[in-house]
Enzyme design. Structure first.
Site, PDB file in Angstrom:
ATOM      1  N   ASN A   1       0.838  -1.190   0.000  1.00 33.50           N
ATOM      2  CA  ASN A   1       0.000   0.000   0.000  1.00 33.50           C
ATOM      3  C   ASN A   1       0.876   1.245   0.000  1.00 33.50           C
ATOM      4  OD1 ASN A   1      -2.703  -1.266   0.316  1.00 33.50           O
ATOM      5  ND2 ASN A   1      -1.837  -1.974   2.256  1.00 33.50           N
TER       6      ASN A   1
ATOM      7  N   CYS B   1     -11.479  -0.494  -6.501  1.00 35.12           N
ATOM      8  CA  CYS B   1     -10.878  -1.594  -5.751  1.00 35.12           C
ATOM      9  C   CYS B   1     -11.405  -2.894  -6.336  1.00 35.12           C
ATOM     10  CB  CYS B   1     -11.218  -1.486  -4.268  1.00 35.12           C
ATOM     11  SG  CYS B   1     -10.559  -2.836  -3.271  1.00 35.12           S
ATOM     12  N   GLY B   2     -10.526  -3.664  -6.980  1.00 36.83           N
ATOM     13  CA  GLY B   2     -10.951  -4.884  -7.652  1.00 36.83           C
ATOM     14  C   GLY B   2     -11.404  -5.979  -6.706  1.00 36.83           C
TER      15      GLY B   2
ATOM     16  N   ASN C   1     -11.059  -2.913   4.262  1.00 31.42           N
ATOM     17  CA  ASN C   1     -11.419  -1.983   3.203  1.00 31.42           C
ATOM     18  C   ASN C   1     -12.930  -1.791   3.295  1.00 31.42           C
ATOM     19  OD1 ASN C   1      -8.755  -1.872   1.750  1.00 31.42           O
ATOM     20  ND2 ASN C   1      -9.172  -4.058   1.604  1.00 31.42           N
TER      21      ASN C   1
ATOM     22  N   GLU D   1      -9.913   2.629   1.360  1.00 29.34           N
ATOM     23  CA  GLU D   1      -8.949   1.533   1.444  1.00 29.34           C
ATOM     24  C   GLU D   1      -7.946   1.713   2.579  1.00 29.34           C
ATOM     25  OE1 GLU D   1      -7.400  -0.562  -1.840  1.00 29.34           O
ATOM     26  OE2 GLU D   1      -8.606   0.558  -3.298  1.00 29.34           O
ATOM     27  N   ARG D   2      -7.766   0.655   3.329  1.00 29.76           N
ATOM     28  CA  ARG D   2      -6.734   0.653   4.366  1.00 29.76           C
ATOM     29  C   ARG D   2      -5.367   0.686   3.672  1.00 29.76           C
ATOM     30  NH1 ARG D   2      -5.542  -5.454   6.402  1.00 29.76           N
ATOM     31  NH2 ARG D   2      -5.467  -6.376   4.341  1.00 29.76           N
TER      32      ARG D   2
ATOM     33  N   CYS E   1      -3.934  -7.308  -4.670  1.00 27.26           N
ATOM     34  CA  CYS E   1      -4.649  -6.202  -5.303  1.00 27.26           C
ATOM     35  C   CYS E   1      -5.245  -6.729  -6.603  1.00 27.26           C
ATOM     36  CB  CYS E   1      -3.696  -5.036  -5.573  1.00 27.26           C
ATOM     37  SG  CYS E   1      -4.449  -3.689  -6.511  1.00 27.26           S
ATOM     38  N   GLY E   2      -6.557  -6.734  -6.710  1.00 31.80           N
ATOM     39  CA  GLY E   2      -7.216  -7.301  -7.883  1.00 31.80           C
ATOM     40  C   GLY E   2      -6.925  -6.542  -9.159  1.00 31.80           C
ATOM     41  N   ASN E   3      -7.043  -5.213  -9.105  1.00 29.85           N
ATOM     42  CA  ASN E   3      -6.734  -4.419 -10.288  1.00 29.85           C
ATOM     43  C   ASN E   3      -5.252  -4.510 -10.624  1.00 29.85           C
ATOM     44  OD1 ASN E   3      -9.378  -3.488 -10.662  1.00 29.85           O
ATOM     45  ND2 ASN E   3      -9.089  -1.843  -9.181  1.00 29.85           N
TER      46      ASN E   3
END
Length: 324
Positions: free
Chosen positions: A97, A250-251, A222, A240-241, A106-108
């Site tokens: 992060n 956020c994915g 999140n 988002e944390r 992280c999905g994206n």
């Protein structure tokens, strides 16, 4: 396996891309860093052809924090460090992060990594990515569009009631993978109106910050605010944390939202369309024996530019030098 310090060429370049050698001075723990924006969150991708040792890992959070600073660095919501996989995947990804904390996944960002791996020849049109939360598999659908299988939910609650400042919030909760990526879902029926109202958006940001640190959530979470805008359609806004603010998208949050609403019976999980400030995401869920077995996320993976970090940026900052 080719060295993961190969460049991504920006926007217009022939496919496939041949690896390019970096000059000797750049062969450091972070030899190259490419900024990719896939229309959802701004990320970096750093390359390394061997696993980072303990000393190098200890240096990463500070470098990430400096890189993500939008005034003195380049500016981003997070950094993805790529290296050789120890589990047989095509590539391993460590996601940090913007505050330097290590995230599970992280999905994206994973879609962006899939394109990176395809373009640089580390994988074909199917890419296996080792993440802290488990294996993520991606499939190229077009040059700049990828579908990934998100980590399977290990915790999925259609209803979790939280009390905050005397108010009761009926939320949903999900954790994707192991260790799980924690996501809280909160329905805001007038979210679209609040997004366009500066005062209302500020109040929502404060609520997101308080829920993110709620004592009932030991890992934090999140916080995904959402509004159902139509059949199988959502508007999402995520606090988002690790970023400690709203992000463009956020994915894993989009996947968690779709999973919670499918588990509650409000959606059927087929082609859920999630609208975010950064672009649209498609989520598809496959159920087995009454639980979510496969969770797919589809969206863009767009390259903005590529570059190298200057050697002086990688050196420790000395306050006296700045003052002089």
């Amino acid at each position: 396996m080719r060295e993961l310090c190969s460049r991504i060429h920006p926007i217009l370049y022939p496919y496939p891309v041949e690896p390019m050698e970096y000059p000797e001075y750049s062969r450091r723990p972070y030899p190259a860093l490419s900024w990719s924006d896939f229309g959802h969150r701004t990320q970096f991708v750093a390359g390394r052809n061997v696993p980072l040792n303990e000393a190098e890992l200890a240096d990463v959070p500070g470098l990430v924090y400096r890189l993500c600073d939008r005034h003195t660095g380049v500016g981003a919501d997070g950094v993805m460090v790529l290296q050789a996989s120890a589990t047989g995947a095509d590539v391993a990804m460590r996601f940090y992060n913007s505050d330097g904390s290590l995230g599970e996944m992280c999905g994206n960002g994973a879609r962006c990594v899939c394109r990176y791996a395809c373009e640089c020849g580390y994988a074909g049109d199917t890419v296996r990515v080792e993440t802290t939360a488990g294996l993520v598999t991606g499939w190229r659908q077009s040059r700049d569009r990828f579908r990934i299988r998100l980590n399977t939910p290990t915790v999925l609650e259609a209803e979790r009631v939280l009390t905050l400042d005397g108010e009761t919030y009926c939320c949903g909760y999900a954790e994707l993978g192991n260790p799980g990526i924690p996501h809280l879902t909160v329905e805001i029926p007038d979210l679209l109106l609040r997004i366009d109202d500066e005062e209302a958006l500020g109040a929502l940001r404060m609520l997101g910050r308080k829920l993110r640190y709620h004592p009932a959530l030991p890992k934090g979470a999140n916080v995904n605010f959402y509004q159902v805008t139509g059949p199988q359609q959502l508007r999402q806004l995520t606090y988002e944390r690790g970023v400690e603010d709203f992000t463009l998208a956020c994915g894993t949050g989009a996947g968690s939202l779709a999973a919670v609403l499918t588990a509650s019976g409000r959606m059927d999980g087929a082609n859920v369309q999630v609208q975010t400030a950064g672009g649209d995401l498609d989520v598809e869920i496959e159920m087995e024996a009454g639980r979510v077995e496969n969770l797919y996320l589809t969206g863009a993976a767009l390259i903005v530019y590529s570059g190298e970090l200057a050697e002086e940026f990688l050196q420790p900052v000395v306050i006296e030098d700045i003052m002089d």
